[in-house]
Design a protein around this motif. Structure first.
Motif, mmCIF file in Angstrom:
data_model
loop_
_atom_site.group_PDB
_atom_site.id
_atom_site.type_symbol
_atom_site.label_atom_id
_atom_site.label_comp_id
_atom_site.label_asym_id
_atom_site.label_seq_id
_atom_site.Cartn_x
_atom_site.Cartn_y
_atom_site.Cartn_z
ATOM 1 N N LEU A 1 0.827 -1.204 0.000
ATOM 2 C CA LEU A 1 0.000 0.000 0.000
ATOM 3 C C LEU A 1 0.864 1.258 0.000
ATOM 4 O O LEU A 1 0.574 2.226 -0.721
ATOM 5 C CB LEU A 1 -0.938 0.013 1.217
ATOM 6 N N LEU A 2 1.933 1.232 0.788
ATOM 7 C CA LEU A 2 2.827 2.388 0.834
ATOM 8 C C LEU A 2 3.470 2.622 -0.523
ATOM 9 O O LEU A 2 3.614 3.765 -0.981
ATOM 10 C CB LEU A 2 3.886 2.188 1.918
ATOM 11 N N ALA A 3 3.863 1.522 -1.163
ATOM 12 C CA ALA A 3 4.468 1.650 -2.484
ATOM 13 C C ALA A 3 3.477 2.263 -3.472
ATOM 14 O O ALA A 3 3.839 3.121 -4.295
ATOM 15 C CB ALA A 3 4.943 0.286 -2.966
ATOM 16 N N LEU A 4 2.242 1.822 -3.430
ATOM 17 C CA LEU A 4 1.226 2.380 -4.313
ATOM 18 C C LEU A 4 1.008 3.873 -4.057
ATOM 19 O O LEU A 4 0.903 4.672 -4.994
ATOM 20 C CB LEU A 4 -0.097 1.626 -4.129
ATOM 21 N N LEU A 5 0.952 4.230 -2.798
ATOM 22 C CA LEU A 5 0.748 5.639 -2.441
ATOM 23 C C LEU A 5 1.905 6.500 -2.910
ATOM 24 O O LEU A 5 1.718 7.605 -3.444
ATOM 25 C CB LEU A 5 0.550 5.782 -0.926
ATOM 26 N N ASN A 6 3.124 6.006 -2.701
ATOM 27 C CA ASN A 6 4.305 6.774 -3.107
ATOM 28 C C ASN A 6 4.428 6.886 -4.622
ATOM 29 O O ASN A 6 5.087 7.798 -5.144
ATOM 30 C CB ASN A 6 5.565 6.153 -2.519
ATOM 31 N N SER A 7 3.812 5.935 -5.327
ATOM 32 C CA SER A 7 3.884 5.983 -6.788
ATOM 33 C C SER A 7 2.775 6.835 -7.391
ATOM 34 O O SER A 7 2.661 6.920 -8.614
ATOM 35 C CB SER A 7 3.811 4.560 -7.354
ATOM 36 N N GLY A 8 1.946 7.453 -6.562
ATOM 37 C CA GLY A 8 0.920 8.367 -7.061
ATOM 38 C C GLY A 8 -0.470 7.808 -7.117
ATOM 39 O O GLY A 8 -1.373 8.438 -7.690
ATOM 40 N N ALA A 9 -0.706 6.640 -6.548
ATOM 41 C CA ALA A 9 -2.055 6.065 -6.543
ATOM 42 C C ALA A 9 -3.016 6.969 -5.771
ATOM 43 O O ALA A 9 -2.611 7.730 -4.884
ATOM 44 C CB ALA A 9 -2.021 4.680 -5.909
ATOM 45 N N PHE B 1 -5.037 8.234 -3.138
ATOM 46 C CA PHE B 1 -5.102 7.990 -1.694
ATOM 47 C C PHE B 1 -6.536 7.733 -1.256
ATOM 48 O O PHE B 1 -6.817 6.818 -0.469
ATOM 49 C CB PHE B 1 -4.520 9.195 -0.939
ATOM 50 N N ALA B 2 -7.469 8.542 -1.782
ATOM 51 C CA ALA B 2 -8.869 8.433 -1.368
ATOM 52 C C ALA B 2 -9.451 7.069 -1.704
ATOM 53 O O ALA B 2 -10.157 6.453 -0.888
ATOM 54 C CB ALA B 2 -9.695 9.540 -2.013
ATOM 55 N N GLU B 3 -9.159 6.567 -2.912
ATOM 56 C CA GLU B 3 -9.691 5.273 -3.308
ATOM 57 C C GLU B 3 -9.120 4.143 -2.467
ATOM 58 O O GLU B 3 -9.825 3.212 -2.073
ATOM 59 C CB GLU B 3 -9.410 5.031 -4.798
ATOM 60 N N LEU B 4 -7.796 4.206 -2.202
ATOM 61 C CA LEU B 4 -7.166 3.173 -1.383
ATOM 62 C C LEU B 4 -7.701 3.206 0.046
ATOM 63 O O LEU B 4 -7.886 2.161 0.677
ATOM 64 C CB LEU B 4 -5.644 3.341 -1.388
ATOM 65 N N ALA B 5 -7.953 4.417 0.588
ATOM 66 C CA ALA B 5 -8.494 4.545 1.944
ATOM 67 C C ALA B 5 -9.900 3.960 2.030
ATOM 68 O O ALA B 5 -10.250 3.283 3.003
ATOM 69 C CB ALA B 5 -8.499 6.009 2.376
ATOM 70 N N LYS B 6 -10.709 4.212 1.007
ATOM 71 C CA LYS B 6 -12.063 3.658 0.998
ATOM 72 C C LYS B 6 -12.042 2.132 1.017
ATOM 73 O O LYS B 6 -12.863 1.486 1.666
ATOM 74 C CB LYS B 6 -12.815 4.134 -0.248
ATOM 75 N N LYS B 7 -11.066 1.569 0.313
ATOM 76 C CA LYS B 7 -11.017 0.120 0.155
ATOM 77 C C LYS B 7 -10.315 -0.581 1.301
ATOM 78 O O LYS B 7 -10.743 -1.664 1.737
ATOM 79 C CB LYS B 7 -10.328 -0.216 -1.169
ATOM 80 N N HIS B 8 -9.253 0.023 1.856
ATOM 81 C CA HIS B 8 -8.395 -0.702 2.790
ATOM 82 C C HIS B 8 -8.361 -0.148 4.223
ATOM 83 O O HIS B 8 -7.898 -0.855 5.124
ATOM 84 C CB HIS B 8 -6.948 -0.726 2.253
ATOM 85 N N SER B 9 -8.796 1.087 4.463
ATOM 86 C CA SER B 9 -8.675 1.664 5.811
ATOM 87 C C SER B 9 -9.582 0.946 6.803
ATOM 88 O O SER B 9 -10.735 0.615 6.499
ATOM 89 C CB SER B 9 -9.024 3.151 5.805
ATOM 90 N N SER B 10 -9.059 0.697 7.989
ATOM 91 C CA SER B 10 -9.830 0.016 9.045
ATOM 92 C C SER B 10 -10.617 0.994 9.914
ATOM 93 O O SER B 10 -11.292 0.582 10.851
ATOM 94 C CB SER B 10 -8.887 -0.796 9.927
ATOM 95 N N ASP B 11 -10.507 2.301 9.617
ATOM 96 C CA ASP B 11 -11.221 3.312 10.400
ATOM 97 C C ASP B 11 -12.529 3.667 9.692
ATOM 98 O O ASP B 11 -12.513 4.395 8.696
ATOM 99 C CB ASP B 11 -10.363 4.565 10.562
ATOM 100 N N PRO B 12 -13.670 3.161 10.175
ATOM 101 C CA PRO B 12 -14.941 3.414 9.477
ATOM 102 C C PRO B 12 -15.352 4.880 9.486
ATOM 103 O O PRO B 12 -16.135 5.313 8.651
ATOM 104 C CB PRO B 12 -15.945 2.550 10.249
ATOM 105 N N ARG B 13 -14.835 5.667 10.432
ATOM 106 C CA ARG B 13 -15.221 7.073 10.517
ATOM 107 C C ARG B 13 -14.685 7.888 9.354
ATOM 108 O O ARG B 13 -15.302 8.868 8.928
ATOM 109 C CB ARG B 13 -14.720 7.670 11.840
#
Length: 715
Positions: free
Chosen positions: A381-389, A391-403
């Motif tokens: 995930l960090l690699a994807l973020l650093n490569s310009g992916a 962030f919002a889409e990855l957070a929606k899919k993978h973040s464990s914080d429902p808030r």
């Protein structure tokens, strides 16, 4: 179970001698037989039409209410707040008795089904009382399942599983909630019953609907703007007003008239000199401190201080309450500057500008949180973020914080105005330990790992334009009275008390010593304090139990800085306040009426031709009001409506008195009545007056009750 867990936490000489002995025996026996009665009457907090409220029951409810208030406010209650709650409770007892009595006589009832509906919100709005009760257990009143679960868990069967002390407390709370909801509902029914019995007469309705409305120009002036020292209230006028308006001065409870000597202890010249010396020392230390570490060491030993490792915006400086001068000093000074403070309100405020910089005013924050299950994909995930992916889409899919996940990881926090903030200053993010985002290049992804917390990736977004920011330190040094100063003033007042004499003699000595003298102050069991003296309720408790003419045998220490010696002039029984007590109040009212009448007559004698001329004479301006009819509304007195509707169009009325104002009106135009609107207005007026009628009727019932308030024996 979670709720239950909260609940757990949550003849001759001989004959004469025999006669005396027999009398003594009978008297003694009589006294012994009266002892239980005396003990009982001495344990009564309130008596309402002969129905007694024991101090045991009263105090139990009072303690529970005070504990609940402290729990909600998260701070210890002041003496004044405690008495406010005490007064609230006494009024609850009186109101509950009155509404219960009314309900029995009128056949009003609240069924169990109705009570449950008001508790749970089924078919009706949840009672505000129930909402408050549920909230203390962390239950959302809109969550019907959680509400039903709590109600079930607080049943007698389930409460029986709790320790005895918890059972008693929770049962008392639940009974209190039930009682409050039922009595509130009964009051609503009584109000509705009386409101529906009130009707506007056909004549009033025809006048209101048939005359239409007018647009009117007017000139007005209030009594406060009328200065006429010749209009003084005579003794006869004051007495006449008192007799004609006696109900205005009804005293439902006994009062005590107290005179007292008092002083607020203030710093002496030596105390001010000591504060100045402390200020000069602090000033020197701040001037000599170049780094943040040195500044923090310099201010460490002062009680009232502030320093920040992060930088504040100009707006945040203004919100700190520094004052305009100090905030301006920080914004306009060079790095390292320290202000030269002046003594303002017995306080020196020092400020130092440690550093300043230019940086983004605020930023948004996106967060992607990983729980233990998601740690395996951390690196990818960090690699994807650093490569310009995205962030919002990855957070929606993978973040464990429902808030935050649903919003693409965007951090949003409610602010003090009930709105939601999505951008944050450096100082604000420091409260979340996220100010690291201001230290790294904006847009880069930062990894945060802290003991006991999930791993997270954070990124600054929505960066606002750069502004100047300030790193500051403040010290506030109050000028306080010393123990020596306090003891000297206490000793002086205690000496006056110890020398004895009448209160007038004591007051004469005290006045020479700089003490303040107050006379004939009326207090009652309802009074939270004596005049403006904080924490002075003990003086009132003494006065309510003292004898007429008695002087207290000690100097009362009130709060941290007041000294009081009190004398009870006399007790005033419940009924009507004596004229002497309300004389000044009546005089002010009579003089206001005389001033307005005199001004109206004076203006009339001038026979001015236009509103502009009256406006010039009164040093005011011409106003215009629309939709004026015979229906009285707004702040204007009823005479205004009458004059507006009866003065010929475009004619200037004579000056007249309306309430506390002097007015002159000129009707400009008339609008025909809108039958539908007029009828709706009449119905609204009828409803409003009906509610007023029911309120006054219930208030009159409360006033008619015979209440004996003995709380001053105990509080």
């Amino acid at each position: 179970m979670a709720v239950l867990e909260k609940i757990r936490n949550n003849a001759g000489l001989l004959v004469g001698g025999i006669g005396v002995a027999l009398a003594a025996f009978l008297l003694g026996d009589g006294m012994r037989s009266c002892t239980p009665w005396l003990q009982k009457t001495q344990q009564v907090a309130l008596s309402i039409d002969g129905q007694e409220v024991s101090i045991m029951d009263y105090d139990a409810r009072l303690q529970m209410m005070q504990e609940q208030m402290e729990a909600r406010s998260q701070q210890r209650l002041s003496d004044e707040q405690r008495l406010m709650i005490n007064n609230q409770l006494s009024q609850e007892y009186i109101t509950d008795y009155a509404i219960t009595k009314l309900a029995e006589e009128l056949g009003l009832k609240v069924t169990n089904d109705e009570l449950y509906a008001l508790l749970s919100g089924q078919g009706v709005s949840t009672s505000p009382i129930a909402r408050q009760f549920f909230s203390q257990f962390g239950i959302n009143p809109e969550d019907k399942k959680s509400v039903d679960d709590l109600i079930m868990q607080m049943s007698d069967k389930n409460l029986g599983n709790l320790p005895a002390e918890h059972q008693a407390r929770l049962r008392a709370q639940l009974q209190g909630v039930h009682r409050s909801i039922v009595n509130s509902r009964l009051q609503e029914k009584f109000s509705a019953l009386l409101s529906r019995s009130y009707k506007i007469t056909k004549l009033d309705e025809e006048i209101a609907q048939g005359s239409g409305s007018r647009t009117v120009a007017l000139v007005r002036t209030t009594a406060g703007m009328i200065s006429d020292s010749t209009q003084r209230a005579t003794d006869a006028e004051i007495k006449k007003y008192y007799e004609e308006h006696k109900n205005f001065f009804r005293m439902p409870y006994p009062n005590a008239e107290v005179s007292y000597i008092s002083m607020q202890v203030l710093p002496s010249a030596d105390d001010y000199a000591a504060a100045e010396a402390d200020m000069q020392k602090a000033y020197t230390e701040l001037r000599e401190s170049a780094t943040l570490t040195q500044v923090e060491e310099a201010i460490r030993n002062y009680n009232e201080k502030f320093s920040s490792k992060v930088y504040l915006t100009a707006a945040e400086l203004d919100q700190m309450g520094l004052g305009t001068d100090d905030a301006t000093f920080i914004k306009t000074s060079e790095i390292g500057a320290v202000n030269q403070p002046r003594l303002v309100s017995d306080r020196y405020n020092l400020v130092k500008l440690i550093d300043k910089k230019t940086s983004a005013e605020s930023i948004g924050v996106r967060i992607l949180t990983l729980d233990s299950a998601g740690m395996a994909k951390s690196d990818s995930l960090l690699a994807l973020l650093n490569s310009g992916a995205d962030f919002a889409e990855l957070a929606k899919k993978h973040s464990s914080d429902p808030r935050t996940a649903a919003d693409g990881g965007l951090l949003m926090v409610p602010n003090q105005y009930g709105m939601t903030d999505s951008t944050f200053t450096e100082f604000t993010l420091a409260q979340f330990s996220l100010d690291t985002l201001y230290k790294a290049p904006f847009g880069s992804v930062i990894t945060l790992e802290r003991p006991g917390m999930n791993k997270m990736f954070v990124k600054a977004v929505n960066v606002k334009p750069a502004v100047e920011k300030y790193q500051v330190a403040t010290i506030s040094i109050p000028a306080l009275f010393s123990d020596k100063t306090y003891n000297e003033r206490y000793a002086a007042l205690n000496k006056i008390l110890g020398e004895g004499g009448t209160f007038d003699q004591m007051a004469e000595k005290a006045e020479k010593e700089g003490f303040e003298i107050s006379r004939a102050m009326a207090v009652s069991t309802q009074s939270p304090q004596l005049g403006a003296i904080p924490s002075s309720r003990p003086v009132i408790t003494w006065a309510m139990n003292a004898k007429d003419g008695e002087i207290a045998d000690k100097v009362y220490r009130c709060g941290s800085d007041y000294l009081v010696v009190a004398a009870l002039d006399k007790h005033l029984p419940a009924g009507f306040a004596p004229l002497s007590l309300v004389r000044e109040q009546i005089a002010a009212r009579v003089e206001m009426e005389k001033r307005t009448e005199a001004l109206a007559k004076s203006l009339e004698s001038k026979a001015l031709a236009s509103l502009d001329a009256y406006a010039t004479e009164l040093n005011t301006q011409v106003d215009t009001l629309v939709g004026v009819s015979y229906v009285v509304r707004g702040s204007e007195g009823a005479a205004f409506n009458g004059k507006t509707m009866t003065t010929a169009l475009n004619m200037v009325s004579k000056p007249f008195v309306a309430g506390s104002e002097v007015m002159v009106v000129q009707p400009l135009s008339q609008q025909p009545a809108d039958a539908t609107a007029a009828q709706a207005q009449s119905r609204q007026q009828e409803a409003d007056l009906g509610r007023q009628f029911s309120y006054r009727a219930f208030s009159q019932l409360l006033q008619s009750l015979k209440v004996e308030d003995n709380r001053a024996r105990f509080y």
